[in-house]
Structures are given as C-alpha cells and as structure tokens.
Write a protein that holds these residues in place. Structure first.
Motif, PDB file in Angstrom:
ATOM      1  N   THR A 196      24.601  27.793  69.527  1.00 48.10           N
ATOM      2  CA  THR A 196      24.572  26.639  68.700  1.00 48.10           C
ATOM      3  C   THR A 196      24.525  27.220  66.992  1.00 48.10           C
ATOM      4  N   ASN A 197      25.393  26.859  66.237  1.00 51.12           N
ATOM      5  CA  ASN A 197      25.244  26.204  64.945  1.00 51.12           C
ATOM      6  C   ASN A 197      23.792  25.844  64.814  1.00 51.12           C
ATOM      7  N   THR A 198      22.779  26.362  63.411  1.00 53.40           N
ATOM      8  CA  THR A 198      22.066  25.999  63.401  1.00 53.40           C
ATOM      9  C   THR A 198      21.987  26.153  61.419  1.00 53.40           C
ATOM     10  N   GLU A 199      21.045  25.042  61.265  1.00 55.60           N
ATOM     11  CA  GLU A 199      20.600  24.758  59.852  1.00 55.60           C
ATOM     12  C   GLU A 199      19.483  24.480  59.649  1.00 55.60           C
ATOM     13  N   PHE A 200      18.911  25.247  58.425  1.00 57.47           N
ATOM     14  CA  PHE A 200      17.742  24.583  57.457  1.00 57.47           C
ATOM     15  C   PHE A 200      17.506  24.158  56.318  1.00 57.47           C
ATOM     16  N   VAL A 201      17.160  22.920  56.111  1.00 56.40           N
ATOM     17  CA  VAL A 201      17.108  21.569  55.848  1.00 56.40           C
ATOM     18  C   VAL A 201      16.027  21.707  54.904  1.00 56.40           C
ATOM     19  N   GLN A 202      15.696  21.291  53.372  1.00 59.18           N
ATOM     20  CA  GLN A 202      15.012  20.567  52.355  1.00 59.18           C
ATOM     21  C   GLN A 202      15.110  19.431  52.651  1.00 59.18           C
ATOM     22  N   VAL A 203      14.311  18.568  52.070  1.00 58.28           N
ATOM     23  CA  VAL A 203      14.392  16.966  51.790  1.00 58.28           C
ATOM     24  C   VAL A 203      14.370  16.865  50.634  1.00 58.28           C
ATOM     25  N   ARG A 205      15.322  14.512  48.262  1.00 59.37           N
ATOM     26  CA  ARG A 205      14.826  13.231  48.276  1.00 59.37           C
ATOM     27  C   ARG A 205      15.425  12.856  49.692  1.00 59.37           C
ATOM     28  N   PRO A 206      15.133  11.845  49.632  1.00 60.27           N
ATOM     29  CA  PRO A 206      15.964  10.745  50.928  1.00 60.27           C
ATOM     30  C   PRO A 206      16.794  10.767  50.808  1.00 60.27           C
ATOM     31  N   ASP A 207      18.259  10.261  49.876  1.00 58.19           N
ATOM     32  CA  ASP A 207      18.639  10.865  49.973  1.00 58.19           C
ATOM     33  C   ASP A 207      19.750  11.730  49.535  1.00 58.19           C
ATOM     34  N   TYR A 208      19.139  12.979  49.373  1.00 62.82           N
ATOM     35  CA  TYR A 208      19.157  14.068  48.781  1.00 62.82           C
ATOM     36  C   TYR A 208      18.931  15.481  49.487  1.00 62.82           C
ATOM     37  N   LEU A 209      19.686  16.013  50.737  1.00 64.82           N
ATOM     38  CA  LEU A 209      18.847  17.523  51.386  1.00 64.82           C
ATOM     39  C   LEU A 209      19.933  18.211  50.815  1.00 64.82           C
ATOM     40  N   ALA A 228      26.730  19.052  57.901  1.00 65.38           N
ATOM     41  CA  ALA A 228      26.221  17.884  56.962  1.00 65.38           C
ATOM     42  C   ALA A 228      25.439  16.527  57.574  1.00 65.38           C
ATOM     43  N   CYS A 229      27.072  16.575  58.434  1.00 66.58           N
ATOM     44  CA  CYS A 229      26.665  15.232  59.556  1.00 66.58           C
ATOM     45  C   CYS A 229      25.621  15.561  60.067  1.00 66.58           C
ATOM     46  N   ALA A 230      25.399  16.645  61.536  1.00 61.73           N
ATOM     47  CA  ALA A 230      24.512  16.227  62.059  1.00 61.73           C
ATOM     48  C   ALA A 230      23.056  16.391  61.222  1.00 61.73           C
ATOM     49  N   THR A 231      23.411  16.972  60.252  1.00 60.08           N
ATOM     50  CA  THR A 231      21.496  16.912  59.465  1.00 60.08           C
ATOM     51  C   THR A 231      21.545  15.677  59.109  1.00 60.08           C
ATOM     52  N   VAL A 232      21.906  14.732  58.786  1.00 55.57           N
ATOM     53  CA  VAL A 232      22.030  13.136  58.398  1.00 55.57           C
ATOM     54  C   VAL A 232      21.451  12.940  60.013  1.00 55.57           C
ATOM     55  N   VAL A 233      21.933  12.682  60.597  1.00 49.62           N
ATOM     56  CA  VAL A 233      21.775  11.909  61.706  1.00 49.62           C
ATOM     57  C   VAL A 233      20.403  13.021  61.787  1.00 49.62           C
ATOM     58  N   ALA A 234      20.113  13.604  62.145  1.00 50.38           N
ATOM     59  CA  ALA A 234      18.068  14.503  62.032  1.00 50.38           C
ATOM     60  C   ALA A 234      17.775  14.206  61.203  1.00 50.38           C
ATOM     61  N   GLY A 235      18.125  13.967  60.013  1.00 50.09           N
ATOM     62  CA  GLY A 235      16.970  13.481  59.099  1.00 50.09           C
ATOM     63  C   GLY A 235      16.969  11.592  59.792  1.00 50.09           C
ATOM     64  N   VAL A 236      18.015  10.978  59.758  1.00 45.11           N
ATOM     65  CA  VAL A 236      16.994   9.712  60.365  1.00 45.11           C
ATOM     66  C   VAL A 236      16.739   9.405  61.487  1.00 45.11           C
ATOM     67  N   LEU A 237      16.488  10.768  62.341  1.00 48.04           N
ATOM     68  CA  LEU A 237      15.887  10.319  63.444  1.00 48.04           C
ATOM     69  C   LEU A 237      14.669  10.883  63.327  1.00 48.04           C
ATOM     70  N   THR A 238      14.144  11.742  62.152  1.00 46.40           N
ATOM     71  CA  THR A 238      12.540  12.571  61.668  1.00 46.40           C
ATOM     72  C   THR A 238      12.246  11.488  61.140  1.00 46.40           C
ATOM     73  N   GLY A 239      13.184  10.330  60.315  1.00 49.17           N
ATOM     74  CA  GLY A 239      12.414   9.765  59.536  1.00 49.17           C
ATOM     75  C   GLY A 239      12.098  10.224  58.276  1.00 49.17           C
ATOM     76  N   LYS A 240      13.056  11.313  57.949  1.00 51.51           N
ATOM     77  CA  LYS A 240      12.843  11.888  56.089  1.00 51.51           C
ATOM     78  C   LYS A 240      14.114  11.586  55.780  1.00 51.51           C
ATOM     79  N   SER A 241      15.238  11.191  55.806  1.00 53.66           N
ATOM     80  CA  SER A 241      15.638  10.908  55.061  1.00 53.66           C
ATOM     81  C   SER A 241      17.232   9.571  55.406  1.00 53.66           C
ATOM     82  N   ASP A 242      18.078   8.995  54.298  1.00 55.55           N
ATOM     83  CA  ASP A 242      18.608   7.419  53.971  1.00 55.55           C
ATOM     84  C   ASP A 242      19.987   7.774  55.484  1.00 55.55           C
TER      85      ASP A 242
END
Ligand code: ZDP
Length: 265
Positions: A196-203, A205-209, A228-242
């Motif tokens: 797998t590719n692995t991402e570490f993401v810091q929120v 703001r909801p519109d800036y990761l 980056a696409c997968a990160t935004v999808v994950a952010g939406v699924l977890t309620g962390k991002s727009d």
C-alpha cells in the motif's frame, strides 16, 4: 540501442517519459526501471511512464513502472506529466486539450488547461475492503477509522483506492512522522496483499490538509496525486475535511474536489 526519453515532474514527483506509440509493449523491462530510476547510477526518477497506443477507444494507454520495478495501476501526477508530454509530441502548445487515457485503473481524463496547469478526472474512489484491497474490516464494507498494529503502535487508518491502494493516517503533526522508518512497515503489512501507499495527514483547516507520503514501490516522494485524492476522500469519510480541499505536499499544493453530484474526484 539508444532510447529517447524526456524528464517531467509534477510538484517534484518526477518521471522519465518514453514515447512508446509504435508498440503495445514498453521498450524497457521492469528490472531496467530500477537502474534508470536510480538517482546516482541512472537518470533518476520516481517512476517511468510509457505512452502506448490507445485501447478500448482511448487516445493513448499509460503504463508506469515504479522505481523498484513494480507496476502500479494508476499515477495522478504521472498522468498530468503524460498529458503535457503528449501535447508537446502532438505540437499542441498554448491550447486546451483533453485526452482519454487507458490505465489499469480504467479510463482517466487529463485536461491541459490554457495556463498550462493539468486538471484530471480521476474517476470514482473505491471504498470496499476487497477493492482496496485490505483484510482490515468486512469485504464489502468501507475501511474507516480501523485499528491496525504497526511497529508496536496502534494506528487508526482509513483506506481508499484510486485504482491503487492508499492507507491514510490522520495525525497531529505530519512533519514529526519518521516516514523512512514507518512507511515500509505499512507498505509491507500483511493487511495489504497488494502492498500500500501510506499517507500521514494533518488537518490544518477542513479545506486545507498537509500530507506526507510513503509510496509503494518508490518510497518517500515529494508528491502523490492519487494519494492527495485518496486523502480528501478519507477526510470526508471521517468528517475531518470538506469535499473541496487544498492538499499541501512537500513539493507544493494540489487542489482536489470530490464531487457529490457524480462521485468523481
Ligand atoms: O501505487 C503506487 O505504487 C504508486 N507508487 C504509484 C505512483 C503514484 C503517484 N505518486 C501519483 O501521483 O499518483 C505517481
């Protein structure tokens, strides 16, 4: 034999591009990709991309080898580079042009914009455990905030496929992660049969990761478009991002939008 190549980068995610339009078979073998991509003994790149004749009605086919010789299904920054490369091969400079590209993740549609930016219709994310693929969770279910033990620590991960597998970790401080140590442990974890590719993401703001990536088959890279696409999808699924976000990567920023209307990224 001499083989012509070009070198492109998207946010520092760099690729060797080869005009392979004369044949359906890439002109070099996956093992040779390792030498070509070596930054000291070769040309140096995160991967090699071949522009092949189109299949299934597409204008062209993309194949890509990672720097370790493995073949991913898709590559977001790579397909942006490929669109520019093709436009140049076709002599289409300073004009808008859209291509249908056949990939192992289906048809992907990059568009070279008038300013020179490249926007890509990356298609729909795949969310079920089987499609990602991962053994975390039930086969048909989404993998959201699932616990996984890696390197003696329990992580809460959200997994998304953009054709290729991604495992996102939301963390307090992305810069504090020791990527070179932890990345390979995720990549080769038995929960991911295709690695797998692995991402570490810091929120921020909801519109800036802010995101840092360990890529399957390539290691630390300066940017990852599918990631980056997968990160935004994950952010939406977890309620962390727009659904519309800037994703800041070490090499620069990407603008990502996951459409509610048609589910495409
Ligand atoms: O899935 C993989 O094995 C990745 N290493 C492919 C490359 C992804 C890329 N960084 C991107 O931008 O999507 C090129």
């Amino acid at each position: 034999m001499s083989i012509a190549f070009s070198k492109y980068q998207g946010l520092g995610n760099d690729f060797i591009l080869i005009d392979n339009r004369h044949s359906d078979t890439p002109v070099i073998e996956p093992e040779e990709a390792v030498i070509w991509c070596d930054r000291h003994f070769g040309i140096g790149a995160d991967g090699i991309i071949f522009v092949l004749p189109g299949q299934q009605g597409a204008d062209y086919t993309m194949r890509i080898f990672n720097s370790d010789g493995s073949e991913p299904e898709m590559c977001g920054n790579g397909i942006r580079c490929m669109a520019k490369f093709i436009a140049e091969l076709e002599g289409k400079v300073d004009t808008e042009v859209t291509y249908q590209i056949h990939t192992l993740a289906g048809i992907i549609t990059p568009e070279v914009m008038i300013k020179g930016d490249v926007q890509v219709d990356m298609g729909e994310p795949r969310l079920s455990a089987t499609e990602i693929p991962t053994s975390l969770g039930m086969i048909d279910d989404q993998v959201v905030n699932q616990s996984i033990e890696v390197d003696g620590k329990t992580w809460s991960v959200t997994c998304v496929s953009m054709g290729n597998p991604h495992c996102m970790n939301f963390v307090e401080d992305a810069n504090a992660i020791e990527l070179a140590t932890i990345g390979p442990k995720f990549e080769h974890h038995p929960a991911f049969p295709q690695r797998t590719n692995t991402e570490f993401v810091q929120v921020i703001r909801p519109d800036y990761l802010r995101m840092r990536v360990w890529e399957r088959g390539a290691g630390i890279t300066l940017a990852c478009g599918t990631g980056a696409c997968a990160t935004v999808v994950a952010g939406v699924l977890t309620g962390k991002s727009d659904r519309s976000c800037t994703v800041e990567l070490p090499g620069g920023c990407l603008q990502i939008h996951w459409s509610l209307a048609d589910n495409r990224v």
